[in-house]
Design a protein around this motif. Structure first.
Motif, PDB file in Angstrom:
ATOM      1  N   LYS A  66      36.610  21.134  46.198  1.00 27.01           N
ATOM      2  CA  LYS A  66      35.294  21.778  46.176  1.00 27.01           C
ATOM      3  C   LYS A  66      35.211  22.904  47.203  1.00 27.01           C
ATOM      4  CE  LYS A  66      34.147  18.799  43.106  1.00 27.01           C
ATOM      5  NZ  LYS A  66      34.152  19.232  41.680  1.00 27.01           N
ATOM      6  N   GLY A  67      36.313  23.621  47.358  1.00 25.17           N
ATOM      7  CA  GLY A  67      36.359  24.718  48.312  1.00 25.17           C
ATOM      8  C   GLY A  67      36.360  26.066  47.621  1.00 25.17           C
ATOM      9  N   HIS A  68      36.849  27.061  48.337  1.00 24.00           N
ATOM     10  CA  HIS A  68      36.889  28.420  47.799  1.00 24.00           C
ATOM     11  C   HIS A  68      38.262  29.018  48.080  1.00 24.00           C
ATOM     12  CE1 HIS A  68      32.519  28.362  47.205  1.00 24.00           C
ATOM     13  NE2 HIS A  68      32.465  27.774  48.390  1.00 24.00           N
ATOM     14  N   MET A  69      38.678  29.897  47.179  1.00 23.11           N
ATOM     15  CA  MET A  69      39.971  30.554  47.328  1.00 23.11           C
ATOM     16  C   MET A  69      39.852  31.963  46.791  1.00 23.11           C
ATOM     17  SD  MET A  69      43.707  29.264  46.013  1.00 23.11           S
ATOM     18  CE  MET A  69      45.210  30.156  46.403  1.00 23.11           C
ATOM     19  N   ALA A  70      40.382  32.939  47.548  1.00 19.07           N
ATOM     20  CA  ALA A  70      40.315  34.338  47.139  1.00 19.07           C
ATOM     21  C   ALA A  70      41.563  35.049  47.642  1.00 19.07           C
ATOM     22  CB  ALA A  70      39.053  34.996  47.679  1.00 19.07           C
ATOM     23  N   VAL A  71      41.744  36.272  47.162  1.00 21.21           N
ATOM     24  CA  VAL A  71      42.902  37.068  47.564  1.00 21.21           C
ATOM     25  C   VAL A  71      42.462  38.502  47.781  1.00 21.21           C
ATOM     26  CG1 VAL A  71      43.538  37.577  45.172  1.00 21.21           C
ATOM     27  CG2 VAL A  71      45.270  37.699  46.968  1.00 21.21           C
ATOM     28  N   THR A  72      42.996  39.120  48.816  1.00 22.72           N
ATOM     29  CA  THR A  72      42.844  40.548  49.054  1.00 22.72           C
ATOM     30  C   THR A  72      44.241  41.116  49.228  1.00 22.72           C
ATOM     31  OG1 THR A  72      42.560  40.152  51.419  1.00 22.72           O
ATOM     32  CG2 THR A  72      40.565  40.382  50.096  1.00 22.72           C
ATOM     33  N   SER A  73      44.481  42.282  48.616  1.00 20.02           N
ATOM     34  CA  SER A  73      45.854  42.784  48.634  1.00 20.02           C
ATOM     35  C   SER A  73      45.877  44.282  48.434  1.00 20.02           C
ATOM     36  CB  SER A  73      46.682  42.095  47.533  1.00 20.02           C
ATOM     37  OG  SER A  73      48.019  42.509  47.570  1.00 20.02           O
ATOM     38  N   ASP A  74      46.949  44.867  48.916  1.00 19.32           N
ATOM     39  CA  ASP A  74      47.242  46.279  48.702  1.00 19.32           C
ATOM     40  C   ASP A  74      48.746  46.390  48.461  1.00 19.32           C
ATOM     41  OD1 ASP A  74      48.155  49.089  49.844  1.00 19.32           O
ATOM     42  OD2 ASP A  74      46.044  49.268  49.259  1.00 19.32           O
ATOM     43  N   PRO A  75      49.176  47.045  47.385  1.00 17.66           N
ATOM     44  CA  PRO A  75      50.608  47.086  47.079  1.00 17.66           C
ATOM     45  C   PRO A  75      51.472  47.615  48.222  1.00 17.66           C
ATOM     46  CG  PRO A  75      49.331  47.885  45.216  1.00 17.66           C
ATOM     47  CD  PRO A  75      48.359  47.702  46.342  1.00 17.66           C
ATOM     48  N   ALA A  76      50.920  48.513  49.048  1.00 13.62           N
ATOM     49  CA  ALA A  76      51.724  49.107  50.111  1.00 13.62           C
ATOM     50  C   ALA A  76      51.626  48.362  51.431  1.00 13.62           C
ATOM     51  CB  ALA A  76      51.301  50.564  50.316  1.00 13.62           C
ATOM     52  N   VAL A  77      50.640  47.474  51.573  1.00 10.04           N
ATOM     53  CA  VAL A  77      50.407  46.818  52.868  1.00 10.04           C
ATOM     54  C   VAL A  77      50.801  45.346  52.832  1.00 10.04           C
ATOM     55  CG1 VAL A  77      48.662  46.222  54.584  1.00 10.04           C
ATOM     56  CG2 VAL A  77      48.557  48.432  53.406  1.00 10.04           C
ATOM     57  N   GLY A  78      50.372  44.636  51.827  1.00 12.70           N
ATOM     58  CA  GLY A  78      50.651  43.217  51.756  1.00 12.70           C
ATOM     59  C   GLY A  78      49.496  42.459  51.141  1.00 12.70           C
ATOM     60  N   THR A  79      49.507  41.149  51.326  1.00 13.14           N
ATOM     61  CA  THR A  79      48.538  40.280  50.674  1.00 13.14           C
ATOM     62  C   THR A  79      48.025  39.245  51.662  1.00 13.14           C
ATOM     63  OG1 THR A  79      49.648  40.552  48.543  1.00 13.14           O
ATOM     64  CG2 THR A  79      48.161  38.671  48.754  1.00 13.14           C
ATOM     65  N   THR A  80      46.745  38.898  51.503  1.00  9.91           N
ATOM     66  CA  THR A  80      46.139  37.838  52.308  1.00  9.91           C
ATOM     67  C   THR A  80      45.449  36.857  51.375  1.00  9.91           C
ATOM     68  OG1 THR A  80      45.749  39.371  54.157  1.00  9.91           O
ATOM     69  CG2 THR A  80      44.521  37.282  54.154  1.00  9.91           C
ATOM     70  N   PHE A  81      45.786  35.584  51.497  1.00  8.84           N
ATOM     71  CA  PHE A  81      45.111  34.516  50.752  1.00  8.84           C
ATOM     72  C   PHE A  81      44.075  33.877  51.660  1.00  8.84           C
ATOM     73  CE2 PHE A  81      49.348  34.805  48.792  1.00  8.84           C
ATOM     74  CZ  PHE A  81      48.982  35.012  47.465  1.00  8.84           C
ATOM     75  N   HIS A  82      42.865  33.761  51.163  1.00  8.65           N
ATOM     76  CA  HIS A  82      41.752  33.194  51.924  1.00  8.65           C
ATOM     77  C   HIS A  82      41.400  31.840  51.327  1.00  8.65           C
ATOM     78  CE1 HIS A  82      40.929  37.241  53.693  1.00  8.65           C
ATOM     79  NE2 HIS A  82      41.394  37.651  52.515  1.00  8.65           N
ATOM     80  N   LEU A  83      41.402  30.799  52.146  1.00 12.10           N
ATOM     81  CA  LEU A  83      41.048  29.454  51.705  1.00 12.10           C
ATOM     82  C   LEU A  83      39.920  28.925  52.590  1.00 12.10           C
ATOM     83  CD1 LEU A  83      44.298  29.831  51.212  1.00 12.10           C
ATOM     84  CD2 LEU A  83      44.184  27.423  50.606  1.00 12.10           C
ATOM     85  N   GLN A  84      39.019  28.194  51.960  1.00 17.35           N
ATOM     86  CA  GLN A  84      37.893  27.628  52.704  1.00 17.35           C
ATOM     87  C   GLN A  84      37.664  26.203  52.213  1.00 17.35           C
ATOM     88  OE1 GLN A  84      34.371  30.013  52.523  1.00 17.35           O
ATOM     89  NE2 GLN A  84      33.330  28.914  54.152  1.00 17.35           N
ATOM     90  N   LEU A  85      37.674  25.252  53.131  1.00 11.61           N
ATOM     91  CA  LEU A  85      37.480  23.834  52.816  1.00 11.61           C
ATOM     92  C   LEU A  85      36.236  23.343  53.525  1.00 11.61           C
ATOM     93  CD1 LEU A  85      41.152  22.522  53.251  1.00 11.61           C
ATOM     94  CD2 LEU A  85      40.018  23.194  51.132  1.00 11.61           C
ATOM     95  N   GLU A  86      35.414  22.587  52.794  1.00  2.00           N
ATOM     96  CA  GLU A  86      34.196  22.040  53.385  1.00  2.00           C
ATOM     97  C   GLU A  86      34.538  20.908  54.354  1.00  2.00           C
ATOM     98  OE1 GLU A  86      31.271  23.298  52.910  1.00  2.00           O
ATOM     99  OE2 GLU A  86      31.926  24.757  51.409  1.00  2.00           O
ATOM    100  N   LEU A  87      33.825  20.893  55.493  1.00  2.00           N
ATOM    101  CA  LEU A  87      34.061  19.860  56.496  1.00  2.00           C
ATOM    102  C   LEU A  87      33.141  18.661  56.314  1.00  2.00           C
ATOM    103  CD1 LEU A  87      34.534  22.081  59.675  1.00  2.00           C
ATOM    104  CD2 LEU A  87      36.294  20.888  58.364  1.00  2.00           C
ATOM    105  N   LEU A  88      32.035  18.856  55.591  1.00  2.00           N
ATOM    106  CA  LEU A  88      31.059  17.756  55.425  1.00  2.00           C
ATOM    107  C   LEU A  88      31.320  17.011  54.130  1.00  2.00           C
ATOM    108  CD1 LEU A  88      27.832  19.620  56.598  1.00  2.00           C
ATOM    109  CD2 LEU A  88      29.363  18.162  57.930  1.00  2.00           C
TER     110      LEU A  88
END
Length: 475
Positions: A453-475
C-alpha cells in the motif's frame, strides 16, 4: 286583426262602398235604420272578435309549441353542454394525470442519469452538449448549466473523444469504444453510442472508470506470476542444489588432498602445478558458494511471505539485497556488479517499517538488476573515466519511509517512463508487444503499491541517469 280592420275601413270609406253597403240600412225616405246598423255592426264586431280570438288562439298554440320545442332544444343543448363539460373535465383530469406521470418519469430518468456512476454526455452531430450528468460535473469541474448548449471541445479540449469518433459512430450506426489509461493513476473505458429513432442525429458518450477492475486483474495476474515463480524457484532450487552439493563436496575433498601434499609430493616434477590447481579449485569453490547463495534465495522466495507484514529494518533488507546482487547479477563481457561504486545515505534514526521481507528483497533486487543493466550499457559506450555509481537513500518523511535508488547509467525516455510499470500492451496493434517489455518493473510496482500500500515512481533523463522513488507507510 289589424289588417281586417284596415280593409274594412277602406271599404267603408269609399263612396261606392258606402252607397252599396248602406242601402239596406236606409228607409225609402232616405232615413237611417239605426237598429239594423247597430245589429249589423255588433254582428260584424262579434265576427271580427271571434276571428281575432281564433287567430290569437292559433298564435298561442304555435307559440306554445315553439316554446316547447325551444325548451326541448334548450334541454338538449344544456345536456350536451353538461356531457361535453364532463368529458372535458375527464380529459383535463386524464391530461393532468398523464402530465404528472410524464413529469415523474422525466424526473426519474433525470435522477437515474444524474446518479449514474458513469460519466454520461449527450451531444448532437456537431458536438453541442445536450446532457451533462453529475459524474461529468465531478470529473470535469464544469457545471451542467455551463455545459449544456455549448460545444464539447470548446469547454473541455483535453477530452479523448474527437469529432471523428462521433462521425464514425453516426456513419456506421455502431458504438465506438476507446481506452484511455494513465499507468498507476486511472483507466477509462469510453464508448460512443449513436442515438436511434431520434429526430435529430446525436450520440451519447459513456465514460466508465475501470481502474479498480484493471487493478484487480493486475493483482490476479501478478499473484499468478508469483505462484508460478514460486513453483519454478522451488523446482530449480531442488534440482540444482543436489548436484551442486555433490560438486562442492568433491571440490572440498580434492582441495583437502592437495593441502596434504599426497597428490603432488613436494619436490616432484608436478609440484609446480599444485599452486595453479589450488587456485582453480579456490575459484570453483567460490563460484559454487555463489550458486549456493542464489539457491538459498530461490528457496526463501519460494516459501513465500507470511499472512501479515512484520516490522523490519528496511536498510538491512536493502543491504542484504546488495549482497544478493553481488552474487547473482552478471552480464557477459560487462563490468561486474561488485565494481559499481555504492554510496549510502541512510538516516541513522530510520524507524522499522511493516513489510513483507521476501517480496521487498525481490523489489530491491529487480531495481538493482535494472540499474546494473543501464550502468553496464553506459560503461560499454562511455570513456574510460566513467565511474558507474549507485546511490541509496533512506529516511523518514512525515509518516512514511522514503527510499531512493539512483544511478548514473543510461536513463529512460519519456515513453519508457510512462510504460515502465505497465504490464499490458500499449500499442494499437495487440499482436505486437510493447518495446522493452523485458525491462518492465510491473511486478516490483505491484509489490510496493498493492501488497505494501505504498507508492513508487521514477524520474529519469537519458543523459543523466535514473532515480526510483519508493514510499512505504509506517502506520
Amino acid at each position: 286583426m289589424t289588417r281586417l280592420t284596415l280593409l274594412a275601413t277602406l271599404l267603408l270609406s269609399s263612396p261606392l262602398a258606402q252607397a252599396s253597403l248602406l242601402s239596406p240600412f236606409r228607409n225609402d225616405d232616405g232615413s237611417t235604420r239605426w237598429q239594423y246598423v247597430a245589429n249589423f255592426s255588433s254582428g260584424v264586431l262579434i265576427i271580427l272578435l271571434t276571428l281575432a280570438a281564433c287567430i290569437l288562439f292559433v298564435t298561442w298554440r304555435r307559440a306554445r309549441r315553439y316554446n316547447l320545442e325551444l325548451e326541448e332544444i334548450r334541454g338538449q343543448l344544456e345536456q350536451r353542454v353538461k356531457d361535453r363539460t364532463a368529458k372535458l373535465e375527464q380529459e383535463v383530469a386524464e391530461h393532468v394525470v398523464t402530465t404528472q406521470r410524464l413529469q415523474a418519469s422525466e424526473s426519474y430518468i433525470q435522477n437515474i442519469l444524474r446518479s449514474m456512476p458513469l460519466v454520461l454526455v449527450g451531444m448532437n452531430h456537431d458536438g453541442t452538449i445536450t446532457h451533462w450528468n453529475r459524474k461529468a460535473e465531478q470529473l470535469s469541474g464544469i457545471r451542467a448549466d455551463n455545459a449544456i448548449g455549448r460545444n464539447l471541445w470548446s469547454i473541455y479540449p483535453d477530452v479523448t473523444v474527437t469529432p471523428r469518433h462521433i462521425e464514425r459512430a453516426l456513419e456506421t450506426g455502431e458504438a465506438q469504444t476507446l481506452r484511455y489509461s494513465q499507468a498507476g493513476s486511472f483507466h477509462m473505458d469510453i464508448t460512443v453510442y449513436p442515438l436511434e429513432n431520434y429526430s435529430e442525429p446525436g450520440v451519447v458518450v459513456l465514460v466508465d472508470d475501470v481502474t479498480r477492475r484493471v487493478v484487480t486483474e493486475n493483482m490476479l495476474i501478478q499473484h499468478d506470476k508469483l505462484s508460478s515463480m514460486g513453483e519454478l524457484a522451488t523446482a530449480m532450487a531442488n534440482d540444482i542444489n543436489t548436484p551442486l552439493q555433490a560438486i562442492l563436496f568433491d571440490l572440498r575433498s580434492f582441495q583437502s588432498i592437495l593441502d596434504s601434499n599426497r597428490l603432488f609430493p613436494e619436490g616432484s616434477p608436478q609440484s609446480n602445478e599444485a599452486e595453479r590447481v589450488q587456485h582453480l579449485l579456490h575459484n570453483a569453490a567460490k563460484n559454487g558458494r555463489q550458486v549456493e547463495s542464489v539457491i538459498r534465495n530461490l528457496q526463501q522466495f519460494a516459501r513465500g511471505r507470511s499472512g501479515e507484514p512484520e516490522d523490519a529494518n528496511v536498510i538491512d533488507i536493502l543491504e542484504h539485497s546488495l549482497v544478493q546482487a553481488n552474487e547473482a547479477l552478471s552480464l557477459p563481457d560487462a563490468i561486474p556488479f561488485s565494481s559499481i561504486q555504492i554510496e549510502r545515505h541512510f538516516d541513522p534514526d530510520t524507524p522499522l517499517a511493516p513489510c513483507y521481507v521476501t517480496e521487498l528483497q525481490q523489489v530491491f533486487l529487480s531495481l538493482f538488476r535494472h540499474a546494473y543493466q543501464s550502468l553496464a550499457d553506459k560503461a560499454a559506450q562511455a570513456p574510460a573515466e566513467f565511474k558507474p555509481t549507485l546511490k541509496l537513500y533512506a529516511g523518514q518523511s512525515y509518516d512514511s519511509l522514503s527510499l531512493r535508488i539512483q544511478h548514473n547509467g543510461i536513463g529512460l525516455t519519456s515513453e519508457e517512463q510512462m510504460y515502465l510499470f505497465e504490464p499490458y500492451l500499449h500499442s494499437g496493434n495487440s499482436d505486437q508487444p510493447a518495446a522493452g517489455a523485458d525491462k518492465r518493473l510491473s511486478f516490483a510496482y505491484f509489490v510496493i503499491t498493492e501488497q505494501h500500500k505504498g507508492h513508487m515512481a521514477v524520474t529519469s533523463d537519458p543523459a543523466v541517469g535514473t532515480t526510483f522513488h519508493l514510499q512505504l507507510e509506517l502506520l
